[in-house]
Scaffold this motif. Structure first.
Motif, PDB file in Angstrom:
ATOM      1  N   LEU A   1     -15.971  23.091  51.894  1.00 48.84           N
ATOM      2  CA  LEU A   1     -16.033  22.389  53.176  1.00 48.84           C
ATOM      3  C   LEU A   1     -15.683  20.914  53.024  1.00 48.84           C
ATOM      4  O   LEU A   1     -15.884  20.326  51.965  1.00 48.84           O
ATOM      5  N   HIS A   2     -15.187  20.347  54.124  1.00 51.17           N
ATOM      6  CA  HIS A   2     -14.881  18.913  54.171  1.00 51.17           C
ATOM      7  C   HIS A   2     -16.151  18.115  53.877  1.00 51.17           C
ATOM      8  O   HIS A   2     -17.204  18.359  54.469  1.00 51.17           O
ATOM      9  N   GLN A   3     -16.078  17.144  52.977  1.00 51.77           N
ATOM     10  CA  GLN A   3     -17.264  16.395  52.581  1.00 51.77           C
ATOM     11  C   GLN A   3     -17.447  15.099  53.364  1.00 51.77           C
ATOM     12  O   GLN A   3     -18.535  14.537  53.390  1.00 51.77           O
ATOM     13  N   GLY A   4     -16.374  14.622  54.002  1.00 57.16           N
ATOM     14  CA  GLY A   4     -16.448  13.360  54.731  1.00 57.16           C
ATOM     15  C   GLY A   4     -16.939  13.532  56.156  1.00 57.16           C
ATOM     16  O   GLY A   4     -17.618  14.501  56.496  1.00 57.16           O
ATOM     17  N   SER A   5     -16.577  12.578  57.006  1.00 58.36           N
ATOM     18  CA  SER A   5     -17.005  12.600  58.399  1.00 58.36           C
ATOM     19  C   SER A   5     -16.136  13.532  59.227  1.00 58.36           C
ATOM     20  O   SER A   5     -14.943  13.706  58.951  1.00 58.36           O
ATOM     21  N   GLY A   6     -16.732  14.148  60.226  1.00 59.42           N
ATOM     22  CA  GLY A   6     -15.956  15.053  61.068  1.00 59.42           C
ATOM     23  C   GLY A   6     -16.788  15.721  62.140  1.00 59.42           C
ATOM     24  O   GLY A   6     -18.001  15.545  62.226  1.00 59.42           O
ATOM     25  N   VAL A   7     -16.091  16.481  62.971  1.00 56.96           N
ATOM     26  CA  VAL A   7     -16.725  17.313  63.991  1.00 56.96           C
ATOM     27  C   VAL A   7     -16.556  18.763  63.544  1.00 56.96           C
ATOM     28  O   VAL A   7     -15.479  19.144  63.073  1.00 56.96           O
TER      29      VAL A   7
END
Length: 236
Positions: A1-7
């Motif tokens: 999964l994406h580890q940074g900021s997101g929706v």
């Protein structure tokens, strides 16, 4: 999964969106959903088959994207989409001199709306930041004197003063200036912050070349306030 900021979006086997959320550390937030013992989380996870993540760079971008996706999909596990209390929207009326206000779902007729937003705190925070960049009028009734926000530089030009102006040429210029403020707000709420910044920089450059330094200074302050709310998230 994406580890940074997101929706992120939880979806079922037919791609129906069950929940929309946001975080500056998406992987950690989703781990917390999976580990939760709450009845709502357990029910949502049991129906979820996939997770979609949309990376974002700023808090404003995350807030607006989350709101637009909730409005689009009305996920069953987002309380702001199905709460007994009508969800909150930022509304811009279609008057000659539009008014920016917070409204419930049943008050959206004849207005441009953005949302829903999950809490009044978030709505007020967004509007407070926008107002420093593009001053606007928020009081329904136009009085014969400038509103309180006008004295604070947060309603400039004030529609109350515009309608009282007897000089037609000057009045029209003020109307255009106010409408440009509203246009800027609409673009920011639509996620076009880069375009807004580019136009402000161009306008500041023109003002400087004309040696209109007072106007250039105001534009510089607008750009500074804009940069503050679109500053990228720090990596977790």
């Amino acid at each position: 999964l994406h580890q940074g900021s997101g929706v992120y979006l939880f979806k079922d086997s037919t791609d129906v969106v069950l929940y929309v959320g946001k975080s500056i550390a998406v992987q950690e937030r989703i781990k917390s959903h999976l580990a939760s013992n709450g009845e709502k989380s357990i029910s949502m996870i049991s129906q979820s088959k996939k997770i979609e993540v949309i990376p974002v760079e700023t808090e404003l971008e995350a807030l607006l994207l989350e709101a637009s996706l909730i409005k689009k999909y009305l996920p069953r596990y987002n309380s702001s989409a199905k709460d007994d209390k009508s969800p909150l929207y930022i509304c811009i009326t279609k008057d000659l001199l539009p008014i920016v206000k917070v409204s419930r779902k049943d008050e959206l007729l004849n207005s441009l709306s953005f949302g829903p937003f999950p809490s009044s705190r978030i709505v007020k925070n967004v509007l407070r930041q926008l107002r420093k960049i593009f001053p606007y009028h928020s009081i329904q009734k136009l009085e014969k004197k400038a509103c309180l926000y006008s004295h604070l530089g947060l309603c400039d030009p004030c529609p109350c003063l515009i309608i009282q102006n007897s000089n037609l040429s000057e009045k029209n210029k003020l109307i255009v200036k106010y409408k440009n403020n509203i246009k800027g707000i609409v673009r920011l709420l639509s996620g076009n912050s880069k375009l807004v910044k580019k136009e402000l920089l161009k306008e500041m450059e023109i003002a400087s070349k004309k040696q209109d330094f007072e106007h250039a200074a105001k534009l510089r302050d607008q750009i500074s306030n804009l940069e503050y709310i679109i500053i990228p998230f720090k990596k977790p």
